[in-house]
Design an enzyme around this catalytic site. Sequence first.
Site, PDB file in Angstrom:
ATOM      1  N   TYR A  70       0.821  -1.212   0.000  1.00 47.10           N
ATOM      2  CA  TYR A  70       0.000   0.000   0.000  1.00 47.10           C
ATOM      3  C   TYR A  70       0.852   1.258   0.000  1.00 47.10           C
ATOM      4  CZ  TYR A  70      -4.510  -2.130  -0.169  1.00 47.10           C
ATOM      5  OH  TYR A  70      -5.611  -2.810  -0.623  1.00 47.10           O
ATOM      6  N   ARG A  73       1.986   1.804  -3.459  1.00 51.00           N
ATOM      7  CA  ARG A  73       0.890   2.354  -4.261  1.00 51.00           C
ATOM      8  C   ARG A  73       0.590   3.802  -3.872  1.00 51.00           C
ATOM      9  NH1 ARG A  73      -3.998  -1.401  -3.611  1.00 51.00           N
ATOM     10  NH2 ARG A  73      -4.909   0.084  -5.073  1.00 51.00           N
ATOM     11  N   ASN A 105     -12.207   3.586  -7.672  1.00 50.78           N
ATOM     12  CA  ASN A 105     -10.805   3.929  -7.448  1.00 50.78           C
ATOM     13  C   ASN A 105     -10.605   4.483  -6.045  1.00 50.78           C
ATOM     14  OD1 ASN A 105     -10.533   3.181 -10.058  1.00 50.78           O
ATOM     15  ND2 ASN A 105     -10.284   5.238 -10.873  1.00 50.78           N
ATOM     16  N   HIS A 122     -14.953   2.517  -2.782  1.00 49.59           N
ATOM     17  CA  HIS A 122     -13.960   1.596  -2.221  1.00 49.59           C
ATOM     18  C   HIS A 122     -12.993   2.271  -1.254  1.00 49.59           C
ATOM     19  CE1 HIS A 122     -14.536  -1.603  -5.633  1.00 49.59           C
ATOM     20  NE2 HIS A 122     -15.617  -1.394  -4.915  1.00 49.59           N
ATOM     21  N   ASN A 214     -13.957   2.145 -22.782  1.00 52.05           N
ATOM     22  CA  ASN A 214     -12.982   1.146 -22.325  1.00 52.05           C
ATOM     23  C   ASN A 214     -12.059   0.792 -23.486  1.00 52.05           C
ATOM     24  OD1 ASN A 214     -11.740  -1.324 -21.186  1.00 52.05           O
ATOM     25  ND2 ASN A 214     -13.407  -1.222 -19.690  1.00 52.05           N
ATOM     26  N   GLU A 216     -11.342  -2.236 -24.148  1.00 51.67           N
ATOM     27  CA  GLU A 216     -11.795  -3.532 -24.677  1.00 51.67           C
ATOM     28  C   GLU A 216     -13.242  -3.819 -24.297  1.00 51.67           C
ATOM     29  OE1 GLU A 216      -9.678  -6.171 -21.207  1.00 51.67           O
ATOM     30  OE2 GLU A 216      -8.418  -5.433 -22.858  1.00 51.67           O
ATOM     31  N   ALA A 232      -9.385   6.513 -22.077  1.00 51.73           N
ATOM     32  CA  ALA A 232     -10.345   7.481 -21.509  1.00 51.73           C
ATOM     33  C   ALA A 232      -9.867   8.925 -21.656  1.00 51.73           C
ATOM     34  CB  ALA A 232     -10.583   7.150 -20.033  1.00 51.73           C
TER      35      ALA A 232
HETATM   36  P1  NAD Z   1      -9.738  -3.403 -13.395  1.00 50.52           P
HETATM   37  O1  NAD Z   1      -8.245  -3.335 -13.243  1.00 50.52           O
HETATM   38  O2  NAD Z   1     -10.423  -4.656 -13.115  1.00 50.52           O
HETATM   39  O3  NAD Z   1     -10.132  -3.011 -14.896  1.00 50.52           O
HETATM   40  C1  NAD Z   1      -9.610  -1.905 -15.550  1.00 50.52           C
HETATM   41  C2  NAD Z   1     -10.411  -1.711 -16.824  1.00 50.52           C
HETATM   42  O4  NAD Z   1      -9.995  -0.505 -17.417  1.00 50.52           O
HETATM   43  C3  NAD Z   1     -10.225  -2.810 -17.867  1.00 50.52           C
HETATM   44  O5  NAD Z   1     -11.493  -3.161 -18.379  1.00 50.52           O
HETATM   45  C4  NAD Z   1      -9.374  -2.149 -18.953  1.00 50.52           C
HETATM   46  O6  NAD Z   1      -9.698  -2.608 -20.250  1.00 50.52           O
HETATM   47  C5  NAD Z   1      -9.768  -0.710 -18.803  1.00 50.52           C
HETATM   48  N1  NAD Z   1      -8.719   0.241 -19.179  1.00 50.52           N
HETATM   49  C6  NAD Z   1      -7.394   0.142 -18.970  1.00 50.52           C
HETATM   50  N2  NAD Z   1      -6.767   1.248 -19.397  1.00 50.52           N
HETATM   51  C7  NAD Z   1      -7.736   2.078 -19.872  1.00 50.52           C
HETATM   52  C8  NAD Z   1      -7.735   3.369 -20.445  1.00 50.52           C
HETATM   53  N3  NAD Z   1      -6.588   4.044 -20.607  1.00 50.52           N
HETATM   54  N4  NAD Z   1      -8.906   3.921 -20.827  1.00 50.52           N
HETATM   55  C9  NAD Z   1     -10.080   3.244 -20.665  1.00 50.52           C
HETATM   56  N5  NAD Z   1     -10.143   2.004 -20.130  1.00 50.52           N
HETATM   57  C10 NAD Z   1      -8.987   1.435 -19.736  1.00 50.52           C
HETATM   58  O7  NAD Z   1     -10.286  -2.209 -12.513  1.00 50.52           O
HETATM   59  P2  NAD Z   1     -11.696  -2.023 -11.820  1.00 50.52           P
HETATM   60  O8  NAD Z   1     -12.790  -2.444 -12.750  1.00 50.52           O
HETATM   61  O9  NAD Z   1     -11.672  -0.655 -11.286  1.00 50.52           O
HETATM   62  O10 NAD Z   1     -11.764  -3.035 -10.587  1.00 50.52           O
HETATM   63  C11 NAD Z   1     -10.670  -3.443  -9.856  1.00 50.52           C
HETATM   64  C12 NAD Z   1     -10.577  -3.017  -8.390  1.00 50.52           C
HETATM   65  O11 NAD Z   1      -9.251  -2.567  -8.205  1.00 50.52           O
HETATM   66  C13 NAD Z   1     -11.399  -1.893  -7.898  1.00 50.52           C
HETATM   67  O12 NAD Z   1     -12.092  -2.387  -6.816  1.00 50.52           O
HETATM   68  C14 NAD Z   1     -10.444  -0.797  -7.402  1.00 50.52           C
HETATM   69  O13 NAD Z   1     -10.739  -0.464  -6.054  1.00 50.52           O
HETATM   70  C15 NAD Z   1      -9.124  -1.409  -7.418  1.00 50.52           C
HETATM   71  N6  NAD Z   1      -8.046  -0.594  -8.018  1.00 50.52           N
HETATM   72  C16 NAD Z   1      -8.052   0.776  -7.923  1.00 50.52           C
HETATM   73  C17 NAD Z   1      -7.051   1.527  -8.529  1.00 50.52           C
HETATM   74  C18 NAD Z   1      -7.067   3.059  -8.428  1.00 50.52           C
HETATM   75  O14 NAD Z   1      -7.511   3.609  -7.428  1.00 50.52           O
HETATM   76  N7  NAD Z   1      -6.623   3.761  -9.476  1.00 50.52           N
HETATM   77  C19 NAD Z   1      -6.042   0.898  -9.256  1.00 50.52           C
HETATM   78  C20 NAD Z   1      -6.071  -0.527  -9.316  1.00 50.52           C
HETATM   79  C21 NAD Z   1      -7.091  -1.222  -8.716  1.00 50.52           C
END
Ligand code: NAD
Length: 255
Positions: A70, A73, A105, A122, A214, A216, A232
């Site tokens: 953590y 991160r 996030n 979250h 997204n 994909e 995005a």
């Molecule tokens: P995920 O990692 O499961 O999915 C990420 C999604 O984003 C994928 O479908 C991917 O295709 C898409 N993606 C990747 N790059 C992209 C871009 N540049 N533009 C558009 N789409 C893009 O993440 P999730 O669905 O948020 O779920 C995972 C869990 O992980 C969540 O519960 C979250 O709390 C946690 N998490 C949070 C962070 C953060 O705070 N930034 C980072 C990693 C994981």
Amino acid sequence: MKYEPGLPEPLAARLRAARRWFVLTGAGISAESGVPTFRGAGGLWEGFRPEELASADGFRRDPARVWRWYRWRRGIVARAEPNAGHRALVSLERQVEHFSLATQNVDGLHERAGNCNVLALHGSIMRARCFAGCLAAAQDEEAQPVPRCICGSPLRPDVVWFGETLPGELLEQATVEAGHCEVCLVVGTSAFVHPAAGLPIAARLAGAILVEVNLEETPLSPVCDAVLHGPAAIVLPDLLRCLGLLREPLPGSGV
Ligand code: NAD
Ligand code: ZN
């Protein structure tokens, strides 16, 4: 390559007329800020999967390891800046009559970009709380391998881990917003993790227009009115520009 929104005009007209927007974001929106997603490349840390680290069991097994992860991160998040995708959502909030943003996030980048109505489902990676669940204010002392609560139990990051339920009030608010919106915009989430992934479905069932951004296909894609493939930080500004909802200059747009 320039992204072309390519929305059919009747759909674009419905989006322009919509007054109530609900946005759900996931890790993908922060990818271009340099915050790694869980499921993308480089999803491992010291050989462990996030599921082994982001869980109460993982914490019980080795709290110091979880805290190392953590803190690593946190460092990434502290150095990261909101990108053009985050900023486009700030512009959207200012242009439409009613706006609500639920995010999975924990990086706080939506708030730092300037969005006001944010439901951080979250939690926040920057906060800590008592692992035993007492409500004492948490002083997260970075010098200790495992920081302690004043009650003696270890502190944990104030985030929702795998296998845990979301804060009821936030989820309830997000469910209400999803059920009352005219447009539900889903950005950068793999749409696997419930209950957040159920929010766009609830919005769809209540009659909202569903738009996904997204890189994909996701399990949600087949039920969307429009699926916009691309990063995005490029797709969101372009989409909002095409709808006349991007009024402010976006420095670094398209980064
Ligand atoms: P995920 O990692 O499961 O999915 C990420 C999604 O984003 C994928 O479908 C991917 O295709 C898409 N993606 C990747 N790059 C992209 C871009 N540049 N533009 C558009 N789409 C893009 O993440 P999730 O669905 O948020 O779920 C995972 C869990 O992980 C969540 O519960 C979250 O709390 C946690 N998490 C949070 C962070 C953060 O705070 N930034 C980072 C990693 C994981
Ligand atoms: Zn305590």
